[in-house]
Every structure is written in structure tokens, then in C-alpha cells.
Design a protein around this motif. Sequence first.
Motif, mmCIF file in Angstrom:
data_model
loop_
_atom_site.group_PDB
_atom_site.id
_atom_site.type_symbol
_atom_site.label_atom_id
_atom_site.label_comp_id
_atom_site.label_asym_id
_atom_site.label_seq_id
_atom_site.Cartn_x
_atom_site.Cartn_y
_atom_site.Cartn_z
ATOM 1 N N UNK A 5 12.095 -22.534 38.922
ATOM 2 C CA UNK A 5 10.840 -23.278 38.880
ATOM 3 C C UNK A 5 9.700 -22.277 38.791
ATOM 4 N N UNK A 6 9.271 -21.985 37.566
ATOM 5 C CA UNK A 6 8.292 -20.926 37.349
ATOM 6 C C UNK A 6 6.851 -21.407 37.462
ATOM 7 N N UNK A 7 6.625 -22.699 37.306
ATOM 8 C CA UNK A 7 5.254 -23.195 37.267
ATOM 9 C C UNK A 7 4.512 -22.978 38.580
ATOM 10 N N UNK A 8 5.223 -22.993 39.698
ATOM 11 C CA UNK A 8 4.566 -22.865 41.005
ATOM 12 C C UNK A 8 3.945 -21.496 41.210
ATOM 13 N N UNK A 9 4.423 -20.496 40.493
ATOM 14 C CA UNK A 9 3.935 -19.128 40.702
ATOM 15 C C UNK A 9 2.935 -18.681 39.642
ATOM 16 N N UNK A 10 2.555 -19.575 38.742
ATOM 17 C CA UNK A 10 1.684 -19.186 37.646
ATOM 18 C C UNK A 10 0.220 -19.502 37.883
ATOM 19 N N UNK A 11 -0.638 -19.014 36.987
ATOM 20 C CA UNK A 11 -2.068 -19.294 37.010
ATOM 21 C C UNK A 11 -2.708 -18.941 38.348
ATOM 22 N N UNK A 12 -2.483 -17.726 38.795
ATOM 23 C CA UNK A 12 -3.010 -17.253 40.077
ATOM 24 C C UNK A 12 -4.297 -16.449 39.866
ATOM 25 N N UNK A 13 -5.290 -16.729 40.699
ATOM 26 C CA UNK A 13 -6.541 -15.980 40.639
ATOM 27 C C UNK A 13 -6.509 -14.733 41.521
ATOM 28 N N UNK A 14 -5.630 -14.719 42.496
ATOM 29 C CA UNK A 14 -5.465 -13.532 43.338
ATOM 30 C C UNK A 14 -4.044 -13.517 43.881
ATOM 31 N N UNK A 15 -3.699 -12.440 44.560
ATOM 32 C CA UNK A 15 -2.319 -12.241 45.022
ATOM 33 C C UNK A 15 -2.199 -12.315 46.532
#
Length: 314
Positions: free
Chosen positions: A216-226
Motif C-alpha cells: 500500500x504505497x499511497x499512504x506514504x506519498x505526497x509528504x511535505x516533511x519527514x
Amino acid sequence: MPVLAQSFSYETAYPGVNYSTAPLSNRFTRLIQDIEAGRITLSHDADGRGYLDSMLEALDIDPDSQMLVFSDTALKTRLVNAKTPRALYFNDDTYVGFNPGSRSIEIAAMDSVVGPVFFDFSQDPEHIEMEREVNQCLRCHDSYSMSGGGVPRFLLSSVLANPEGEIVTHEVSIVTDTSTPLNRRWGGMYVTGRHGNQETLGNFVIDDVSKLTNLNLSANGNKDDLSEFLDTTPYISNGSDIVGLMVLEHQLEVQNRLTRVIFESRTLLHQEGQIDEDVLKMLVQPLLESLFMVHEITLIDTVIGDSGFTERFQ
């Protein structure tokens, strides 16, 4: 600049190149010459990143080019994991690797004479010390795994790694370029920025083997910071910009193809004194295809960086 004895066949396979012995001409070795001549002085931060910040400035490398790699796919594996990733910085021809707590900084440069060259730069505040690295780096940075016929190369690989940075499966372990689908890119790396509905392997840490059966890759995408993954305080920037990653991928692909042309053409000139026109076309064709991104995948959504790298790069 000591060079370790080679255990592979560059000198015999490509006698016109003289990879180990040819005088070098690249941004990093010119910096070292300026330091040794007293024209440039690097400053050392004893409580933080050592020479890193000063070196990036001297090499004209944008700190916002930072990308963070948590897979242990480099030499200093004991220092790399999901909480303490390795930072990479780059410009058009030079790459700098930084591990918090390491006693040295790693440098790779595209040399105008021999292509990719690799160095280790000591973090010792008492004196400047640099060594050219040939054997260890080229165990991976060789296009045919040192079996003969290979040439030096730069690498950007995608893997699935656990919190310790260890590769948990080799099923998706690949060297990426502009033809690689986004959902196979940047495994074992952190990624910030926006990519819409396009999925990537960035920010995907395999802390449970069940994730391998349901990626499930969508949950980890489009991040503004880490911030949800690690503390970025030890690093210059707080991001790992997707636009920088895509620029780097294209740049490495072109430079690797260029290196192949350099090695093959100079060897033919050395052995035969000339290059047949049809042979030259055959050598140059892959390079032209990379320059014009002939095999680039089609993006189905907008990609937006978040670090300022895009504006400074343009």
C-alpha cells in the motif's frame, strides 16, 4: 593522491583510458588543489556536520539538493538506518555523501578525463586529508560487476528495506533511470513533495513482513516533511525533494552513457587510430536517447518539489 591496487581489468580492457593513472580534472580535485595552495579554506563545525556545509559551498552545491537514503546500500552500512539515513547532495558534476557520526565524507565526481571517480574526505578538524577510492566503491559502481568489460558508473538504486536499512527482498531491487515506472522508484529512500495519484516506493519502511504481500504505497506519498519518520535536525535540510531525485536520475543516466562512449571510443582510437563512422553512431546512439529522454515514462499527474531546489535549479 594514493590509488589502491586494482583487482579488475580497466587497464587491460581499456588501455587508452588509463583510469588509475591519468591526471584528473574535476570540480573536487580542483578544490583540493585550491585548499593545498591556500586559496580556499574550509571551516569545520565540531559539534555538527564537520566540513560538510563549507564543502558544499566551496563546490557550489545547493543544500536543497539533499536526498536521504535509509537502505544500507553504501560502504558505511553500520551508520545507516531508517532513523539515521545517509544524505546525498549534488550539482551538475559532483556528488557528496554524508553520514552523521562518520569520520569522513564521500565524494563522487564526473571527471572530464576518465569519467566517474570516487574519494573519501576525512572529517578530522586538525588537517585536510583526502584519498581516492578505487577498489571498494567500484565493487558496486562498475557496470558489469568487475567481471571485465565494465566501466565506472554512478548508481541510484531502489530496494525494499527494513528499519535497520537491511534489504528484505531482492524482488524489486533495481538500478533506476528515466524509464523506470514511478511505483518502482526510490525504495529505501525518503521522498518529499507532491506527485498526485502517482505512487512511489519512497518512505516505505518494511517494519512488518505482511507489507510485502500488500504494498500500500499511497499512504506514504505526497509528504511535505519527514517528521513522522525521523528527526532531520542533524541534516542541512528537512526534505528529500522528488524533483531533485528526478533530475538526478536523468543526470546519472546521461553521465553513465557518456562514460561508456568515452571508454569505448578512446580505446578504439588507442588501438586502431580511428573510429569507423558506423561504429561511432552505434556508440553514440544510447547517449543521444538518454539526452533526449526517449525512453522516459509518461507522468500521469503533476510533480511539485517543496525544498526550493526547483527554483534554484532552473
